[in-house]
Design an enzyme around this catalytic site. Structure first.
Site, mmCIF file in Angstrom:
data_model
loop_
_atom_site.group_PDB
_atom_site.id
_atom_site.type_symbol
_atom_site.label_atom_id
_atom_site.label_comp_id
_atom_site.label_asym_id
_atom_site.label_seq_id
_atom_site.Cartn_x
_atom_site.Cartn_y
_atom_site.Cartn_z
ATOM 1 C CG ASP A 1 -10.282 23.550 35.595
ATOM 2 O OD1 ASP A 1 -9.988 24.765 35.525
ATOM 3 O OD2 ASP A 1 -9.426 22.654 35.632
ATOM 4 C CB VAL B 1 -2.486 12.580 29.372
ATOM 5 C CG1 VAL B 1 -3.379 11.861 28.359
ATOM 6 C CG2 VAL B 1 -3.346 13.259 30.429
ATOM 7 C CG LEU C 1 -0.976 11.687 24.321
ATOM 8 C CD1 LEU C 1 -2.436 11.299 24.431
ATOM 9 C CD2 LEU C 1 -0.595 11.963 22.871
ATOM 10 C CE LYS D 1 -6.968 13.509 33.887
ATOM 11 N NZ LYS D 1 -7.960 14.360 34.622
ATOM 12 C CD GLU E 1 5.017 15.820 33.542
ATOM 13 O OE1 GLU E 1 5.436 15.540 34.674
ATOM 14 O OE2 GLU E 1 5.718 15.776 32.516
ATOM 15 N N GLY E 2 0.544 17.667 33.615
ATOM 16 C CA GLY E 2 -0.014 18.772 34.390
ATOM 17 C C GLY E 2 0.168 18.530 35.862
ATOM 18 C CG PHE F 1 -3.697 15.863 36.273
ATOM 19 C CD1 PHE F 1 -3.333 14.730 35.588
ATOM 20 C CD2 PHE F 1 -3.938 17.026 35.549
ATOM 21 C CE1 PHE F 1 -3.210 14.739 34.205
ATOM 22 C CE2 PHE F 1 -3.815 17.042 34.170
ATOM 23 C CZ PHE F 1 -3.446 15.903 33.503
ATOM 24 N N GLY F 2 -0.725 14.929 37.072
ATOM 25 C CA GLY F 2 0.017 13.770 36.598
ATOM 26 C C GLY F 2 0.247 13.853 35.104
#
Length: 360
Positions: free
Chosen positions: A164, A52, A44, A66, A46-47, A49-50
């Protein structure tokens, strides 16, 4: 750092001790099966952190998983904080925790799946051309996300600062109801404390100046970020935009002169095609700008923000409209002023989830 996960497991009821937890521990095998072995087609977003992934459990229910990119002490800490906070809080406008998995070096958090992805995807991403956010939906998203933050600031025990608040962290369910998400940077704030001093984390463009410069995190910092989010929601503009090869302008610096001139209609997202309630638009813009002012003591509380957005507290709204800030114009921000060259390794750039595609 296995003890940290065990700590989260032990602490994680939903904050009331006597109530049965509404989340559970998942096995890695179960999540592999649900996501088709974390198949790319199930991704779904990506960022930093990793990633989803969309998944489906054996009972047919849909989930979002996640998966932290790299195991490290830092990742373990972020994982633990998010699981603990999500396990404690329960509100219709906060993303619900379904469970988590901590096996070997895998750290995964399982949430309810949000079919309409994030606010970011509708304002600037894959759904931006579809114009699915009419005015009523935008108002509901504004009020709903604010009510979720009210719960964090006033009703959660202990109180929580999100740190955030941004468009990619406001998810939308099948009815376009807002769910505030991603508590990896969140902080508990002790009773009676006005702020906590901490290393600066968050996203440039949304950070309150006192937090970005001094590391003073408070409820007012979330209010500042929410003000930026409100302007982004009604205008369709990003928090910071490039206006030349050497200069950038914040959404506040763009909207404030228009507000001073009473040109609220020019602030509205062109994709609305003029279909909005003028009185509500004016109210949202005024509230957004007073939230995003540099002096934290002049910002409203998030509880006041909810009432203002609903059209209550009329005397306070009149006072806001007559505030001196709406008689002062700001010059555009140049690159050297904007913090674009920021040296702090703790402030993440726009490390938002980049939605890949929507499934199911």
């Amino acid at each position: 750092m296995v003890f940290f996960s065990m700590f989260c497991c032990a602490k994680g009821s939903n904050g009331k001790g006597k109530e049965k937890p509404t989340w559970r521990t998942f096995s890695l095998k179960e999540l592999h099966s649900a996501t088709n072995n974390f198949n790319y087609d199930n991704k779904l977003g990506e960022g930093g952190f990793g990633s989803v992934y969309w998944g489906q459990l054996w009972d047919g229910s849909q989930i979002a998983v996640k998966r932290l990119k790299v195991w490290s002490d830092k990742a373990e800490m972020q994982f633990g904080v998010e699981v603990e906070i999500l396990a404690r809080v329960r509100h219709k406008n906060l993303l619900s925790l379904r469970g988590y998995c901590a096996e070997g070096q895998e750290r995964l958090i399982v949430y309810d799946y949000m079919p309409n992805l994030s606010l970011l995807s509708h304002l600037h991403g894959q759904h931006s051309a579809e114009c699915l956010l009419d005015w009523d939906r935008r108002m509901n998203i504004a009020i709903g996300s604010a009510e979720g933050i009210v719960y964090l600031h006033n009703q959660a025990t202990p109180h929580v600062i999100h740190r955030d608040i941004k468009a990619s962290n406001v998810l939308l369910d099948s009815d376009f109801q807002a769910r505030v998400a991603d508590f990896g940077f969140a902080k508990f704030i002790p009773d009676g404390a006005t702020h906590v001093t901490t290393r600066v984390k968050g996203t440039l463009g949304y950070l309150a100046p006192e937090y970005a410069m001094l590391g003073k995190a408070s409820e007012g910092c979330d209010v500042y970020s929410f003000g930026i989010l409100l302007l982004e929601l009604v205008s369709g503009k990003r928090p910071v935009e490039k206006i030349s090869s050497t200069a950038k302008r914040t959404v506040v610096q763009w909207a404030l002169p228009l507000t001073c001139d009473g040109k609220f209609n020019e602030i509205a997202d062109p994709r609305l095609n003029g279909k909005f309630v003028e009185e509500e638009l004016k109210r949202v813009v005024l509230v957004a700008l007073v939230c995003a002012q540099t002096r934290p003591e002049k910002r409203p509380t998030i509880m006041e923000v909810v009432e203002l957005l609903k059209g209550n507290l009329k005397e306070k709204l009149i006072a806001i409209e007559n505030d001196e800030m709406f008689r002062t114009l700001y010059a555009p921000v140049t690159q050297s002023q904007s913090g674009d060259h920021d040296n702090s390794s703790h402030i993440s750039e726009e490390n938002e989830i980049e939605e890949v595609q929507q499934h199911k």
